[in-house]
Each structure stands twice: as structure tokens, then as C-alpha cells.
Scaffold this motif. Structure first.
Motif, PDB file in Angstrom:
ATOM      1  N   TYR A  24      35.988  33.301  41.906  1.00 14.90           N
ATOM      2  CA  TYR A  24      34.862  33.717  41.055  1.00 14.90           C
ATOM      3  C   TYR A  24      34.424  35.148  41.345  1.00 14.90           C
ATOM      4  CZ  TYR A  24      34.175  28.892  39.419  1.00 14.90           C
ATOM      5  OH  TYR A  24      34.330  27.652  38.840  1.00 14.90           O
ATOM      6  N   GLY A  41      36.351  37.551  41.997  1.00 14.89           N
ATOM      7  CA  GLY A  41      37.350  38.480  41.487  1.00 14.89           C
ATOM      8  C   GLY A  41      38.365  38.968  42.506  1.00 14.89           C
ATOM      9  N   ARG A  42      38.382  38.384  43.700  1.00 16.64           N
ATOM     10  CA  ARG A  42      39.296  38.857  44.743  1.00 16.64           C
ATOM     11  C   ARG A  42      40.762  38.567  44.447  1.00 16.64           C
ATOM     12  NH1 ARG A  42      35.312  36.445  48.522  1.00 16.64           N
ATOM     13  NH2 ARG A  42      33.738  38.058  48.784  1.00 16.64           N
ATOM     14  N   GLU A  50      42.033  38.748  41.237  1.00 17.85           N
ATOM     15  CA  GLU A  50      42.366  39.351  39.943  1.00 17.85           C
ATOM     16  C   GLU A  50      43.614  40.235  39.983  1.00 17.85           C
ATOM     17  OE1 GLU A  50      41.213  38.737  36.807  1.00 17.85           O
ATOM     18  OE2 GLU A  50      40.210  37.113  37.882  1.00 17.85           O
ATOM     19  N   ARG A  51      43.821  40.960  41.055  1.00 21.23           N
ATOM     20  CA  ARG A  51      44.979  41.856  41.118  1.00 21.23           C
ATOM     21  C   ARG A  51      46.310  41.108  41.174  1.00 21.23           C
ATOM     22  NH1 ARG A  51      44.963  43.999  47.328  1.00 21.23           N
ATOM     23  NH2 ARG A  51      44.271  42.032  48.197  1.00 21.23           N
TER      24      ARG A  51
END
Length: 135
Positions: A60, A62-63, A65-66
Motif C-alpha cells: 500500500y 508503494g514500495r 511499485e518499481r
């Protein structure tokens, strides 16, 4: 934290523990179930995160996302947790439920991680528990 899993795939039984570098998990796709590498061990070559788990709060935040995360169903029959004395305890997963997984990729590397949550039980031995869903 889910250190092991048991499942049947194409008529064969599988019992994997995360430390095994050959550990694979079943991942439900739209048309079938495929086996994918379970996370990455520190000694394994790759650029995806070391470990076999993804905290829900980190997803949640965003860690992941990459790594182009995709939420998936991991249809296993049982998972294993060790107790405070180090003994393995196996837990059945009710029919119609599954463990939530996250498929991450970096270039050609693709691996599945078990999504974990903080347990609701205050007396829980572990601070992380696999996220089990249904529907």
C-alpha cells in the motif's frame, strides 16, 4: 510468516520450505495454474527483493511499485508456521480460500511473494501471517 506450503499440482504432491532455492508456488492464472519461483534467497542471483514475503502495508505504501506488482491467488492446501520452540505447525486452508501473492518482475526475472499481514490474535507467535482471502 509461512515458512512452508503443501499443494497438489497436476496430480503430484509438493511440499516446499522457503529456504529451499528450488521452492516454487502455484499461481492461478485466468486459464490454469503455473508454478513460479518463491521469492529470492540472498545467495541467489537477481535484482528482486531478497525474501519470500511482501508486507501488505509496504504494498500500500508503494514500495513494490518499481517491480510492477500483480496480485495473484496462491492455491495451496496447507501452510506451515514454526512455533516459539521451533516446531513446525501445519494449517489447513479452507476450500474456496487461497493465500494472496504478489508477482514481481525485473527484466526477465519474475518471482512470487506471499503477502503478509499483522495477525488479529494478540497472542500470535509471529508478527506476520499470510493474507488468506476468498471469493
Amino acid at each position: 510468516m509461512c515458512g512452508g506450503v503443501f499443494y497438489v499440482h497436476e496430480g503430484e504432491e509438493y511440499r516446499y520450505y522457503f529456504p529451499n532455492p528450488s521452492a516454487v508456488l502455484p499461481v492461478k492464472t485466468k486459464s490454469n495454474v503455473v508454478l513460479m519461483p518463491w521469492g529470492r534467497r540472498k545467495e541467489q542471483v537477481g535484482k528482486l527483493p531478497a525474501g519470500g514475503w511482501a508486507r501488505l502495508d509496504s504494498i500500500y505504501a508503494g514500495r513494490w511499485e518499481r517491480f510492477f506488482p500483480v496480485s495473484v491467488k496462491i492455491p495451496v492446501s496447507q501452510f506451515m508456521e514454526k512455533d516459539i520452540e521451533g516446531a513446525s505447525n501445519w494449517f489447513d486452508i479452507t476450500k474456496g480460500k487461497w493465500i494472496q501473492g504478489l508477482v514481481a518482475r525485473e527484466g526477465a526475472e519474475q518471482r512470487v511473494y506471499i503477502v503478509t499481514v499483522v495477525p488479529e490474535m494478540p497472542e500470535a507467535i509471529h508478527d506476520r501471517w499470510p493474507r488468506i482471502l476468498s471469493g
